[in-house]
Design an enzyme around this catalytic site. Structure first.
Site, short mmCIF file in Angstrom:
data_model
loop_
_atom_site.label_atom_id
_atom_site.label_comp_id
_atom_site.label_asym_id
_atom_site.label_seq_id
_atom_site.Cartn_x
_atom_site.Cartn_y
_atom_site.Cartn_z
N ASP A 17 11.03 -5.50 10.95
CA ASP A 17 9.65 -5.98 11.51
C ASP A 17 9.31 -7.47 11.72
OD1 ASP A 17 9.58 -2.67 11.33
OD2 ASP A 17 7.46 -3.20 10.58
N ARG A 97 -2.57 -10.94 -0.77
CA ARG A 97 -2.45 -11.78 0.63
C ARG A 97 -3.31 -12.74 0.18
NH1 ARG A 97 1.89 -8.72 0.67
NH2 ARG A 97 1.34 -7.00 1.58
N ASP A 126 -4.83 -5.45 5.74
CA ASP A 126 -3.86 -6.54 5.55
C ASP A 126 -4.13 -7.65 6.37
OD1 ASP A 126 -2.94 -6.26 3.04
OD2 ASP A 126 -0.75 -5.21 4.14
N SER A 180 6.62 4.15 3.20
CA SER A 180 6.69 2.30 3.79
C SER A 180 6.32 1.95 1.68
CB SER A 180 5.43 1.52 5.01
OG SER A 180 5.77 0.53 4.22
#
Length: 409
Positions: A17, A97, A126, A180
């Site tokens: 990605d 994050r 996110d 994932s």
């Protein structure tokens, strides 16, 4: 608008990605891209990310070991609050994050970049966490979110784009990925594909850091964690840095199947999501921290912390780490930890972690007060009578009114 962007700092993992995003940024914005890869203890070899970025023509490639900063300045402050979202989730993804966003902004300043970019999808939390953090740290910096701009909305389209642009594709990406995974030193998070139906049991192969509790050792393991001012500093008497300490607890907890969680949570953006989390070291650390607080915190302070914790957890989950309200709560929490010092002994056994002993030079526990044997006389049993009468006064008044109303009816 695209002409205004000359340089972008991309949060880059080296996976399919973000490699596609890298190329897409170059094509769409005709700009220079700086890649930033954070080592947060995800357990992956990061040099392949450098080589792939080099192959795609990137000149400024940043790969940074942030494990110590991650644990010391983000994980530990969060654990001082005994933070749990929706009663179960230890926020392993959420807390990573703000650190990544912080470094994105700092690198943008260092390199004179006009924007930062991330690979978060338009359905996840996110994207909110990254962008709120950037808003707080540099409101003038543009954030590019390709998943909200491009038309590559399926795995097949992504692979077609990668093949067209000669972007290497890992073999397991050519089929449907089973799930994932996001990982760092605090946890692993698995979601999507085989996990999307919450009515189906998660396959065993989803779990990566913990053994099946049924297969864990048949003999319990005992360990002792030392604390200073609310933070863990040692395991079994050995002083360790924050990252090394969490690594050790992950090893011990994982061996005994501690820290598995299968959760359907409420995302900030409004949908429910099923995730499988593994937080072995964090689960042990949380139990130990509550154990040391049980003898060092005053009742009022402990109960107040428990009252504000859900709000604190929600702020972190929703991406407000750099908000004034989170910082205000942190100041209160940190004040409560000044004397949270001592040692906690725990037993790990087949998925469970239990506190079995705790000591502190600042303990508020008094054997003299609680003993069933004859004490020193500092507590007078007769005092309880007046205490109970005063506590019961409002209940007697309420009951009297209820009897009066019953008589009238």
């Amino acid at each position: 608008m695209t002409k205004d962007i000359k340089k972008v700092v991309l949060a880059y993992s080296g996976g399919l990605d973000t490699s596609i995003i890298l190329k897409w940024l170059q094509e769409t914005y005709d700009c220079e891209v700086v890649t930033f890869t954070a080592d947060l203890g995800q357990g992956e070899e990061l040099e392949p990310a450098r080589k792939k970025a080099e192959m795609m023509g990137i000149k400024d490639i940043r790969i940074e070991d942030l494990r110590e900063e991650f644990v010391a300045d983000f994980v530990f402050p969060m654990f001082r609050a005994n933070t749990v979202y929706e009663g179960e989730y230890l926020l392993g993804t959420s807390i990573a994050r703000p650190l990544i966003a912080k470094r994105l902004v700092e690198i943008a300043h260092e390199t004179g970049a006009d924007a930062v970019s991330h690979g978060s999808t338009g359905k996840g939390n996110d994207q909110v966490r990254y962008e709120l953090a950037v808003n707080a740290l540099d409101p003038g910096l543009k954030v590019i979110a390709p998943w909200r701009e491009w038309d590559l909305q399926s795995r097949n389209k992504l692979i077609e784009y990668a093949e067209k642009n000669q972007i290497p594709i890992a073999k397991d990406k050519r089929g449907e990925a089973p799930f994932s995974v996001d990982a760092n030193l605090l946890h692993t998070s698995s979601e999507g594909k085989v996990l999307e139906n919450p009515g189906e049991v998660a396959p065993d192969y989803v779990y990566q850091r913990t053994v099946n509790p049924e297969d864990a050792p048949n003999t319990p393991e005992t360990l002792t964690i030392g604390f200073e001012k609310g933070d863990a500093v040692s395991v079994n008497g050995v002083k360790l840095s924050p990252a090394m300490l969490l690594t050790k607890l992950n090893e011990l907890g994982g061996k005994h199947g501690v820290g598995r969680l299968d959760l359907v949570e409420n995302r900030f953006i409004g949908m429910k999501s099923r995730g499988v989390y593994e937080t072995p070291g964090g689960t042990v650390l949380l139990a130990a921290h509550r154990g040391i607080e049980s003898i060092t915190l005053d009742r009022g302070a402990a109960h107040l912390k428990d009252e504000i914790m859900p709000k604190y957890a929600e702020l972190i989950y929703n991406g407000f780490w750099y908000s004034p309200d989170r910082e205000m709560l942190q100041a209160l929490i940190d004040k409560s930890q000044e004397l949270v010092t001592g040692e906690v002994t725990l037993r790990l056994y087949k998925g469970s972690v239990n506190v079995i002993a705790r000591t502190s030079p600042f303990s508020l526990y008094s054997e003299d007060l609680v003993t069933f044997e004859e004490g020193s006389g500092t507590y007078d049993h007769h005092d309880a009578e007046g205490f109970i009468k005063l506590q019961g006064l409002r209940l007697k008044t309420y009951a009297a009114r209820a009897r009066l109303m019953a008589q009238r009816n």
